[in-house]
Design a protein around this motif. Structure first.
Motif, mmCIF file in Angstrom:
data_model
loop_
_atom_site.group_PDB
_atom_site.id
_atom_site.type_symbol
_atom_site.label_atom_id
_atom_site.label_comp_id
_atom_site.label_asym_id
_atom_site.label_seq_id
_atom_site.Cartn_x
_atom_site.Cartn_y
_atom_site.Cartn_z
ATOM 1 N N ASN A 1 86.658 32.755 45.999
ATOM 2 C CA ASN A 1 87.298 31.532 45.505
ATOM 3 C C ASN A 1 86.292 30.632 44.793
ATOM 4 O OD1 ASN A 1 89.898 32.140 46.411
ATOM 5 N ND2 ASN A 1 89.527 31.242 48.410
ATOM 6 N N THR A 2 85.104 30.504 45.359
ATOM 7 C CA THR A 2 84.056 29.679 44.745
ATOM 8 C C THR A 2 83.713 30.213 43.351
ATOM 9 O OG1 THR A 2 83.136 29.144 46.913
ATOM 10 C CG2 THR A 2 81.673 28.857 45.004
ATOM 11 N N PHE A 3 83.539 31.527 43.243
ATOM 12 C CA PHE A 3 83.235 32.154 41.959
ATOM 13 C C PHE A 3 84.369 31.911 40.959
ATOM 14 C CE2 PHE A 3 84.006 35.961 39.322
ATOM 15 C CZ PHE A 3 82.915 35.855 38.464
ATOM 16 N N PHE A 4 85.612 32.139 41.386
ATOM 17 C CA PHE A 4 86.742 31.985 40.467
ATOM 18 C C PHE A 4 86.924 30.533 40.022
ATOM 19 C CE2 PHE A 4 88.313 36.279 41.457
ATOM 20 C CZ PHE A 4 88.641 36.667 40.170
ATOM 21 N N ARG A 5 86.673 29.581 40.900
ATOM 22 C CA ARG A 5 86.758 28.171 40.476
ATOM 23 C C ARG A 5 85.745 27.899 39.366
ATOM 24 N NH1 ARG A 5 87.953 27.302 46.076
ATOM 25 N NH2 ARG A 5 85.763 27.024 46.578
ATOM 26 N N ALA A 6 84.551 28.464 39.506
ATOM 27 C CA ALA A 6 83.502 28.263 38.500
ATOM 28 C C ALA A 6 83.862 28.938 37.177
ATOM 29 C CB ALA A 6 82.166 28.793 39.022
ATOM 30 N N ILE A 7 84.403 30.139 37.225
ATOM 31 C CA ILE A 7 84.714 30.838 35.975
ATOM 32 C C ILE A 7 85.937 30.223 35.297
ATOM 33 C CG2 ILE A 7 86.129 32.760 36.840
ATOM 34 C CD1 ILE A 7 84.340 34.494 34.861
ATOM 35 N N VAL A 8 86.894 29.719 36.070
ATOM 36 C CA VAL A 8 88.045 29.025 35.478
ATOM 37 C C VAL A 8 87.566 27.770 34.761
ATOM 38 C CG1 VAL A 8 90.122 27.676 36.034
ATOM 39 C CG2 VAL A 8 89.827 29.966 36.996
ATOM 40 N N SER A 9 86.665 27.037 35.379
ATOM 41 C CA SER A 9 86.107 25.833 34.759
ATOM 42 C C SER A 9 85.374 26.181 33.459
ATOM 43 C CB SER A 9 85.153 25.151 35.737
ATOM 44 O OG SER A 9 84.519 24.065 35.139
ATOM 45 N N ALA A 10 84.563 27.236 33.492
ATOM 46 C CA ALA A 10 83.830 27.658 32.289
ATOM 47 C C ALA A 10 84.781 28.120 31.195
ATOM 48 C CB ALA A 10 82.841 28.768 32.643
ATOM 49 N N SER A 11 85.873 28.787 31.578
ATOM 50 C CA SER A 11 86.816 29.267 30.560
ATOM 51 C C SER A 11 87.542 28.108 29.892
ATOM 52 C CB SER A 11 87.811 30.264 31.154
ATOM 53 O OG SER A 11 88.809 29.611 31.892
ATOM 54 N N ARG A 12 87.781 27.035 30.640
ATOM 55 C CA ARG A 12 88.395 25.837 30.036
ATOM 56 C C ARG A 12 87.454 25.186 29.032
ATOM 57 N NH1 ARG A 12 90.811 23.797 35.641
ATOM 58 N NH2 ARG A 12 92.778 24.936 35.571
ATOM 59 N N GLU A 13 86.174 25.171 29.356
ATOM 60 C CA GLU A 13 85.181 24.568 28.464
ATOM 61 C C GLU A 13 84.977 25.392 27.202
ATOM 62 O OE1 GLU A 13 81.522 23.931 30.575
ATOM 63 O OE2 GLU A 13 82.552 22.899 32.220
ATOM 64 N N THR A 14 84.867 26.702 27.352
ATOM 65 C CA THR A 14 84.535 27.549 26.202
ATOM 66 C C THR A 14 85.761 27.989 25.409
ATOM 67 O OG1 THR A 14 84.653 29.584 27.506
ATOM 68 C CG2 THR A 14 82.505 28.483 27.377
#
Length: 166
Positions: A26-39
């Protein structure tokens, strides 16, 4: 557990390693979802190494992360695993994601994933051909068995239909 998220050749790459628990996932997916919103990158590569496989994607709510990552139908998510168990887990994730209408695919190597990012139709056609070849390898034994069963049933039926002679 550790992870790294980078932008590589126009692909958002998330690398997860040493994951043991669903909470770490879950921690990893929260981080990658955040990065995907930014990029807003249309292609996401998730590479998992030295980690335990997870097969209960829906039960643990992980499918929701895939929904967030696949905001548009053109967004593609490729999964890579470094062990046979992870590859099986990713194939299962692919099946569940497809049932939810998400564009998620599991790959054995990074080269195949990048080819899919460049030309999704050609890779899908190759994959279907590979699946057909796998099914064809199973077919002869199944056809032999079906033929034997058919002949046995025909013999039984012909004996039952013969008039009794005495």
């Amino acid at each position: 557990m550790g992870y790294r998220i980078t932008l590589d050749r126009g692909v958002l790459r998330g690398e997860l390693f040493g994951r043991e628990t669903v909470e770490e996932t879950n921690t990893f997916f929260r981080a990658i979802v955040s990065a995907s919103r930014e990029t807003r990158c249309p292609c996401i590569l998730i590479s998992v190494r030295s980690s335990k496989p997870i097969f209960q994607v829906e039960r643990h709510g992980l499918i929701e992360y895939f929904r967030k990552l696949a905001l548009t139908s053109s967004r593609r998510i490729a999964l890579l695993g470094d062990s046979r168990d992870l590859q099986l887990s990713h194939e299962y994730v692919e099946v569940i994601a497809r049932q939810h209408g998400l564009n998620v695919r599991s790959f054995l190597d990074e080269t195949a994933a990048f080819q899919w990012f460049r030309d999704p139709r050609r890779s899908q056609e190759r994959r279907r051909q590979q699946e057909r070849r796998g099914q064809e390898a199973q077919r002869p034994a199944q056809e032999r068995r079906a033929g034997e069963e058919r002949r046995t049933a025909q013999r039984r039926n012909s004996k039952a239909a013969e008039p009794a002679t005495s």
